[in-house]
Design a protein around this motif. Structure first.
Motif, PDB file in Angstrom:
ATOM      1  N   ALA A 154      34.236  17.339  43.792  1.00  0.00           N
ATOM      2  CA  ALA A 154      33.628  18.650  43.560  1.00  0.00           C
ATOM      3  C   ALA A 154      33.082  18.717  42.133  1.00  0.00           C
ATOM      4  O   ALA A 154      32.041  19.324  41.891  1.00  0.00           O
ATOM      5  CB  ALA A 154      34.643  19.765  43.808  1.00  0.00           C
ATOM      6  N   PHE A 155      33.760  18.067  41.192  1.00  0.00           N
ATOM      7  CA  PHE A 155      33.311  18.083  39.803  1.00  0.00           C
ATOM      8  C   PHE A 155      31.968  17.358  39.631  1.00  0.00           C
ATOM      9  O   PHE A 155      31.088  17.820  38.907  1.00  0.00           O
ATOM     10  CB  PHE A 155      34.371  17.463  38.886  1.00  0.00           C
ATOM     11  CG  PHE A 155      34.011  17.556  37.427  1.00  0.00           C
ATOM     12  CD1 PHE A 155      34.004  18.790  36.780  1.00  0.00           C
ATOM     13  CD2 PHE A 155      33.672  16.422  36.701  1.00  0.00           C
ATOM     14  CE1 PHE A 155      33.661  18.886  35.436  1.00  0.00           C
ATOM     15  CE2 PHE A 155      33.322  16.512  35.353  1.00  0.00           C
ATOM     16  CZ  PHE A 155      33.318  17.753  34.716  1.00  0.00           C
ATOM     17  N   VAL A 156      31.813  16.255  40.344  1.00  0.00           N
ATOM     18  CA  VAL A 156      30.537  15.530  40.290  1.00  0.00           C
ATOM     19  C   VAL A 156      29.400  16.445  40.753  1.00  0.00           C
ATOM     20  O   VAL A 156      28.348  16.544  40.128  1.00  0.00           O
ATOM     21  CB  VAL A 156      30.604  14.246  41.169  1.00  0.00           C
ATOM     22  CG1 VAL A 156      29.226  13.621  41.312  1.00  0.00           C
ATOM     23  CG2 VAL A 156      31.608  13.264  40.586  1.00  0.00           C
ATOM     24  N   ARG A 157      29.659  17.167  41.844  1.00  0.00           N
ATOM     25  CA  ARG A 157      28.625  18.079  42.347  1.00  0.00           C
ATOM     26  C   ARG A 157      28.414  19.261  41.406  1.00  0.00           C
ATOM     27  O   ARG A 157      27.300  19.748  41.238  1.00  0.00           O
ATOM     28  CB  ARG A 157      28.992  18.552  43.748  1.00  0.00           C
ATOM     29  CG  ARG A 157      28.725  17.475  44.776  1.00  0.00           C
ATOM     30  CD  ARG A 157      28.337  18.091  46.103  1.00  0.00           C
ATOM     31  NE  ARG A 157      29.436  18.856  46.638  1.00  0.00           N
ATOM     32  CZ  ARG A 157      30.445  18.311  47.279  1.00  0.00           C
ATOM     33  NH1 ARG A 157      30.493  17.012  47.468  1.00  0.00           N
ATOM     34  NH2 ARG A 157      31.405  19.054  47.742  1.00  0.00           N
ATOM     35  N   PHE A 158      29.494  19.703  40.797  1.00  0.00           N
ATOM     36  CA  PHE A 158      29.393  20.801  39.829  1.00  0.00           C
ATOM     37  C   PHE A 158      28.477  20.411  38.667  1.00  0.00           C
ATOM     38  O   PHE A 158      27.592  21.160  38.267  1.00  0.00           O
ATOM     39  CB  PHE A 158      30.802  21.153  39.313  1.00  0.00           C
ATOM     40  CG  PHE A 158      30.801  21.938  38.030  1.00  0.00           C
ATOM     41  CD1 PHE A 158      30.498  23.283  38.031  1.00  0.00           C
ATOM     42  CD2 PHE A 158      31.084  21.318  36.816  1.00  0.00           C
ATOM     43  CE1 PHE A 158      30.482  24.010  36.853  1.00  0.00           C
ATOM     44  CE2 PHE A 158      31.074  22.034  35.637  1.00  0.00           C
ATOM     45  CZ  PHE A 158      30.758  23.387  35.646  1.00  0.00           C
ATOM     46  N   LYS A 159      28.643  19.193  38.134  1.00  0.00           N
ATOM     47  CA  LYS A 159      27.818  18.739  37.012  1.00  0.00           C
ATOM     48  C   LYS A 159      26.351  18.683  37.407  1.00  0.00           C
ATOM     49  O   LYS A 159      25.463  19.039  36.648  1.00  0.00           O
ATOM     50  CB  LYS A 159      28.276  17.350  36.526  1.00  0.00           C
ATOM     51  CG  LYS A 159      29.557  17.376  35.710  1.00  0.00           C
ATOM     52  CD  LYS A 159      29.494  18.351  34.549  1.00  0.00           C
ATOM     53  CE  LYS A 159      29.361  17.682  33.203  1.00  0.00           C
ATOM     54  NZ  LYS A 159      29.517  18.700  32.108  1.00  0.00           N
ATOM     55  N   LYS A 160      26.107  18.225  38.632  1.00  0.00           N
ATOM     56  CA  LYS A 160      24.733  18.114  39.109  1.00  0.00           C
ATOM     57  C   LYS A 160      24.087  19.503  39.179  1.00  0.00           C
ATOM     58  O   LYS A 160      22.947  19.695  38.768  1.00  0.00           O
ATOM     59  CB  LYS A 160      24.742  17.470  40.506  1.00  0.00           C
ATOM     60  CG  LYS A 160      23.697  16.377  40.644  1.00  0.00           C
ATOM     61  CD  LYS A 160      23.750  15.735  42.003  1.00  0.00           C
ATOM     62  CE  LYS A 160      22.385  15.834  42.661  1.00  0.00           C
ATOM     63  NZ  LYS A 160      22.445  15.567  44.096  1.00  0.00           N
ATOM     64  N   ILE A 161      24.850  20.458  39.676  1.00  0.00           N
ATOM     65  CA  ILE A 161      24.319  21.817  39.786  1.00  0.00           C
ATOM     66  C   ILE A 161      24.169  22.453  38.404  1.00  0.00           C
ATOM     67  O   ILE A 161      23.193  23.157  38.139  1.00  0.00           O
ATOM     68  CB  ILE A 161      25.192  22.653  40.734  1.00  0.00           C
ATOM     69  CG1 ILE A 161      24.818  22.257  42.162  1.00  0.00           C
ATOM     70  CG2 ILE A 161      24.991  24.137  40.542  1.00  0.00           C
ATOM     71  CD1 ILE A 161      25.799  22.644  43.180  1.00  0.00           C
ATOM     72  N   ALA A 162      25.107  22.159  37.505  1.00  0.00           N
ATOM     73  CA  ALA A 162      25.026  22.713  36.147  1.00  0.00           C
ATOM     74  C   ALA A 162      23.769  22.230  35.428  1.00  0.00           C
ATOM     75  O   ALA A 162      23.244  22.909  34.550  1.00  0.00           O
ATOM     76  CB  ALA A 162      26.277  22.348  35.359  1.00  0.00           C
ATOM     77  N   ASP A 163      23.260  21.072  35.829  1.00  0.00           N
ATOM     78  CA  ASP A 163      22.012  20.579  35.252  1.00  0.00           C
ATOM     79  C   ASP A 163      20.813  21.405  35.712  1.00  0.00           C
ATOM     80  O   ASP A 163      19.811  21.508  35.010  1.00  0.00           O
ATOM     81  CB  ASP A 163      21.771  19.117  35.666  1.00  0.00           C
ATOM     82  CG  ASP A 163      22.550  18.174  34.768  1.00  0.00           C
ATOM     83  OD1 ASP A 163      22.917  18.596  33.652  1.00  0.00           O
ATOM     84  OD2 ASP A 163      22.794  17.030  35.188  1.00  0.00           O
ATOM     85  N   GLN A 164      20.913  21.943  36.935  1.00  0.00           N
ATOM     86  CA  GLN A 164      19.771  22.651  37.508  1.00  0.00           C
ATOM     87  C   GLN A 164      19.854  24.154  37.275  1.00  0.00           C
ATOM     88  O   GLN A 164      18.877  24.871  37.440  1.00  0.00           O
ATOM     89  CB  GLN A 164      19.718  22.402  39.024  1.00  0.00           C
ATOM     90  CG  GLN A 164      19.507  20.929  39.366  1.00  0.00           C
ATOM     91  CD  GLN A 164      19.893  20.650  40.812  1.00  0.00           C
ATOM     92  OE1 GLN A 164      20.776  21.285  41.373  1.00  0.00           O
ATOM     93  NE2 GLN A 164      19.231  19.668  41.411  1.00  0.00           N
TER      94      GLN A 164
END
Ligand SMILES: [Zn+2]
Length: 502
Positions: A355-365
């Motif tokens: 979930a953290f990996v996906r969180f970082k990806k979304i935080a970029d966008q």
């Protein structure tokens, strides 16, 4: 003040809603949340119905602490034995057995007389009692059963060891006044009624499930059977959040309350809605998106002066907090983990890492990440199954004067397959490409998009329900790009279908 037990059947009756089937890990997440919510009994399934049901009950019994775990069983030897086997690991367990008692059911469905139905019921309650202390019996279709015979059955099953007798309005036929009178008659006429708790199980075919349950409480019922968001067979069951908040808000009238931690209501509602793919209507009492939205100028004026002018429940009571910015691009794994546990999630290290990996990806966008975004990410994580298909890459183009076309790359095993398709719109083109690649024969039942928070950079959440060979599943996808979210949701649903087959 009387304590009313909450018997939650989201995982059994709720799962019987068309399109709401859940796999074992999804059921486990719901069961853990029900424990946090403080329900007294979890009906985790119908053990003999399928190996999936059996495994879910067994897993929940072994892992969920607090509530009594219950399995449904018809009044048959093999059902009761199977229920007992499924419940083996549960520290607190209940067998819930049932038999029809109405003449309509006995004559047309069972083709037996009243005496035979009574005999079977008593014998099976005795058998269940030989396995567990906590036995519940339901005379199915009670509200269309002759009252004299109903009382005779109730007295006999209590004598045989049932400590809860449930009065189901199986077909959603009764009205509050009539149902209250029925409960009162049972209390007046059944000699040994004080040796058991009276439960009620109401269906919402006439929109009266909550009212009927409350009327029963006023007349002595001590247990309510209900589901989160009121999901269930046909028009659904009594909604937990409605009946609990009615009792809490009007304690002055009912002189009764429950053990429910009401601050967990919103989270429970969202989790069940995400997992089952059954969205909550905006004007739904308590948990609908508009339940606390005041539109009228006169009301707003009153609220600004004093909340109690137009608000009978505060949003905080049900755990609904103002959306607030919580995390961003620079938040680390620890802040993320802390927020997850504040939100009440109990995840494994692997789940947190994914979930953290996906969180970082979304935080970029997306600049600000809200609680709702985190919930969407986590819900996506917990509804994940072993991936037969995984999305590698996707491209599409469309415009006002242009035929939409999409190219999708999907990994199947070690192979990557790519296809390009045209469609009526970009989603149609993407879904066609996925269908061609996976060769699925499933039928799309529902496609739904919603924005999780405000703003054009909000996460889009897509729920996609599929059906194949009488099995239906709901897939879930969240992304700042709704086309990507759509592809993820469709592939997630296909993975769930594949997991069912294996
Ligand atoms: Zn039911």
């Amino acid at each position: 003040m009387r304590n009313i037990r909450i018997f939650d059947t989201t995982l059994r009756d709720g799962e019987q809603s068309p399109g709401a089937s859940m796999n074992t890990s999804e059921k486990l997440q719901v069961a853990k949340q029900l424990a946090r919510l403080g329900v007294d009994i979890i009906e985790a399934g119908f053990a003999i119905a399928s190996p999936d049901d059996f495994n879910a009950i067994k897993t929940i019994g072994g892992e969920v602490e607090g509530p009594v775990i219950c399995s449904l069983a018809r009044a048959r030897e093999e059902d009761i034995k199977r229920a007992w086997e499924a419940l083996e690991d549960a520290p607190n367990k209940r067998i819930h057995t049932f038999h029809s008692t109405s003449d309509i059911h006995l004559k047309f469905q069972y083709r037996i007389d009243r005496d035979e139905a009574l005999k079977r019921s008593v014998k099976m309650v005795q058998l269940a009692k030989s396995y567990v202390e906590d036995v519940e019996f339901s005379p199915m279709d009670a509200t269309r059963t002759d009252i004299g015979y109903l009382c005779e059955v109730i007295e006999a099953v209590i004598e045989a060891g049932a400590i809860t007798v449930n009065i189901p309005d199986t077909v959603g036929y009764t009205i509050p006044n009539e149902f209250g009178t029925l409960i009162k008659s049972i209390r007046d006429r059944v000699k040994n009624i004080d040796n058991a708790v009276i439960a009620v199980h109401c269906h919402n075919d006439l929109g009266l499930a909550t009212s009927n349950s409350l009327s029963a409480v006023l007349n002595g019922a001590g247990q309510i059977e209900c589901t989160i968001n009121g999901i269930g067979e046909r028009a659904g069951n009594c909604a937990m959040e409605e009946v609990v908040m009615a009792l809490r808000t009007r304690k002055d009238l009912f002189n009764a309350d429950t053990n429910i931690v009401t601050e967990e209501i919103t989270r429970s509602s969202r989790l069940v809605s995400t997992i089952t793919g059954m969205t909550v209507q905006p004007n739904k009492a308590i948990v609908g998106a508009n339940a606390f939205a005041h539109e009228s100028g006169i009301h707003q004026d009153g609220l600004l002066k004093n909340k109690s002018t137009y608000e009978i429940i505060t949003p905080e009571t049900i755990g609904l907090h103002k959306t607030q910015f919580v995390l961003g691009k620079h938040s680390g794994r620890n802040a993320f983990r802390t927020r997850l546990s504040e939100l009440g999630y109990d995840l494994t290290n692997d789940e947190i890492n994914n979930a953290f990996v996906r969180f970082k990806k979304i935080a970029d966008q997306k600049k600000d990440i809200f609680d709702e975004d985190i919930e969407a990410l986590v819900n996506e994580e917990v509804t994940m199954v072993t991936e037969t298909f995984s999305l590698v890459d996707m491209n599409f183009s469309s415009g006002t004067d242009k035929q939409p076309v999409a190219t999708v790359k999907i990994k199947i095993g070690s192979e990557i397959v790519e296809k390009t398709e045209q469609g009526d719109g970009p989603v149609d083109a993407i879904f066609k490409a996925i269908t061609t690649i996976t060769g699925t024969k499933s039928k799309l039942l529902k496609y739904e998009v919603k924005a999780i928070t405000g703003g054009t950079d909000a996460l889009g959440e897509v729920i996609c329900s599929l059906e194949e060979d009488d099995t239906s599943v709901s897939g879930h996808g969240a992304d700042t790009d709704i086309m990507t979210a759509s592809a993820k949701a469709y592939i997630n649903a296909l993975n769930k279908l594949a997991a069912r087959k294996s």
